[in-house]
Design a protein around this motif. Structure first.
Motif: not given
Length: 223
Positions: A109, A113, A116-117, A196, A209-210
């Motif tokens: 998970k 993230d 992507s970020n 996270n 966030g993560s």
């Protein structure tokens, strides 16, 4: 003859003394084992053995899990906030080694993230601005833990440095920026992985966030 006999006497005495001490130790050990056997028999069905084992193995297992959680939280913080131009691939726009290093200690998970970020922000800051980040390790502790989830509290500071001018190998470093954040971990396949993290106090809002924290408020921790 007299001299030989005299010199032999202390040696024989020393040998007898050593064997005497050994005999006493053996008796003490046998006595301890006998008492332990008595306690086991008195408790019935091995109950005494269970309590004896629990006194060591249960606590040791919990401490081992806590150590693993702290170690993994520490590795996450160090890896995600240690990067620079020396980690750029041949094309000078991507950072495969950095990506792999971080993803070795995070869950699926978090990985999604991060890719992507967080990762694009780091690659852009390094490839376009030449930013270099180093991490100082201050402290880490386990706030909560059960069989497959854990929470660690992390504190430290990171330092950003930039080239004095474009293409320069001389860097100017900013003041260290302290941080404190909460790391959530999950146990997957017998291994603790970061799932996270959340800043606990003042930090760059974009880092919450993560994955996004890789370019913001994360840092290193120490045990």
């Amino acid at each position: 003859m007299t001299d030989d006999a005299t010199s032999a006497t202390p040696t024989a005495g020393s040998a007898r003394f050593r064997w005497g001490v050994l005999a006493v130790l053996v008796l003490l050990i046998l006595g301890s084992l006998g008492y332990l056997g008595y306690r086991i028999a008195a408790d019935g069905t091995g109950g005494g053995t269970h309590r004896l084992t629990s006194a060591f193995s249960a606590d040791d297992t919990l401490q081992q899990q806590r150590d693993q959680v702290m170690s993994q939280a520490r590795q996450f913080a160090l890896r995600i906030n240690t990067y620079g131009p020396d980690q750029l691939d041949a094309g000078k726009t991507t950072m495969t080694k950095y990506k792999t290093s971080v993803e070795q200690v995070v869950s699926a998970k978090f990985r999604a993230d991060f890719e992507s970020n967080g990762l694009p922000l780091v690659e852009a800051s390094v490839s376009q601005a030449g930013i270099k980040r180093t991490t100082q390790v201050y402290a880490v502790g386990v706030a909560a833990i059960d069989s497959d989830t854990a929470t660690a509290m992390v504190a430290g500071a990171f330092t950003n440095a930039m080239p004095k001018k474009a293409g320069s190998t001389r860097y100017v470093a900013s003041d260290p920026e302290p941080y404190r954040f909460e790391v959530s971990l999950v146990k997957t396949g017998g291994k603790w992985l970061v799932d996270n993290f959340t800043p606990v106090e003042k930090a760059d809002d974009s880092s919450s966030g993560s994955g996004g924290g890789s370019a913001g408020s994360t840092g290193g921790v120490a045990q």
